[in-house]
Design a protein around this motif. Structure first.
Motif, short mmCIF file in Angstrom:
data_model
loop_
_atom_site.label_atom_id
_atom_site.label_comp_id
_atom_site.label_asym_id
_atom_site.label_seq_id
_atom_site.Cartn_x
_atom_site.Cartn_y
_atom_site.Cartn_z
N UNK A 181 1.15 -1.35 -0.14
CA UNK A 181 -0.15 0.29 -0.18
C UNK A 181 1.13 1.14 -0.17
N UNK A 182 2.21 1.44 -0.30
CA UNK A 182 3.08 2.12 -0.25
C UNK A 182 3.31 2.89 -1.71
N UNK A 183 2.85 4.07 -1.47
CA UNK A 183 3.76 5.22 -3.07
C UNK A 183 4.32 4.76 -3.46
N UNK A 184 4.72 4.60 -4.59
CA UNK A 184 5.78 3.70 -5.26
C UNK A 184 7.17 4.80 -5.04
N UNK A 185 6.68 6.20 -4.67
CA UNK A 185 7.97 7.12 -5.42
C UNK A 185 8.95 6.99 -3.77
N UNK A 186 8.40 6.83 -2.94
CA UNK A 186 8.93 6.70 -1.69
C UNK A 186 9.19 5.41 -1.43
N UNK A 187 8.11 4.40 -2.12
CA UNK A 187 9.84 2.96 -1.67
C UNK A 187 10.40 3.52 -2.74
N UNK A 188 10.88 4.16 -3.74
CA UNK A 188 11.98 4.11 -4.40
C UNK A 188 13.16 4.84 -3.82
N UNK A 189 12.09 6.14 -3.46
CA UNK A 189 13.07 7.38 -2.63
C UNK A 189 14.57 6.30 -1.69
N UNK A 190 13.65 5.35 -0.66
CA UNK A 190 13.67 4.52 0.74
C UNK A 190 15.21 3.46 -0.21
N UNK A 191 15.08 2.78 -1.39
CA UNK A 191 15.88 1.78 -2.41
C UNK A 191 17.13 2.66 -2.08
N UNK A 192 16.64 3.93 -2.77
CA UNK A 192 18.23 5.00 -3.27
C UNK A 192 18.91 5.10 -2.00
N UNK A 193 18.05 5.39 -1.16
CA UNK A 193 18.76 5.77 0.34
C UNK A 193 20.01 5.05 1.05
N UNK A 194 18.72 3.42 1.14
CA UNK A 194 19.80 2.54 1.37
C UNK A 194 20.92 2.68 0.71
N UNK A 195 20.58 2.76 -1.00
CA UNK A 195 22.07 1.83 -1.92
C UNK A 195 22.96 3.41 -2.11
N UNK A 196 22.72 4.39 -1.58
CA UNK A 196 23.47 5.16 -1.32
C UNK A 196 24.62 5.49 0.06
#
Length: 89
Positions: free
Chosen positions: A12-27
């Motif tokens: 149910x999470x917005x895709x934008x929030x999800x992709x931003x979180x993955x990118x921050x984790x990777x960084x």
């Protein structure tokens, strides 16, 4: 590509929030963040063959178990939002 990180999340999470979180984790990781690989059930599992992806009743054959037990998997990351829905299941 080998699996480096298993991702747990709420659909149910917005895709934008999800992709931003993955990118921050990777960084936050050592090395080139663009070389990080993530196992995300929505994209890793065939949504047309869910029964097979779940191991046909044998959890040891499920794609989730195989991803988590992969020798290349470094760990799990849980993506959550303000309401912390994944922890309420």
């Amino acid at each position: 590509t080998s699996i480096q990180w298993f991702v747990s999340h709420c659909w149910g999470m917005p895709v934008r929030h999800f992709s931003d979180a993955i990118r921050k984790h990777a960084q936050c990781l050592d090395g080139d963040w663009e070389d990080s690989s993530y196992w995300i059930c929505t994209f890793s599992n065939s949504q047309w063959h869910v029964k097979e992806e779940l191991g046909l009743g044998q959890w040891q054959n499920s794609s989730f178990y195989l991803a988590l037990r992969s020798p290349e998997c470094k760990g799990t990351t849980m993506i959550i939002e303000e309401s912390v829905l994944p922890l309420q299941r």
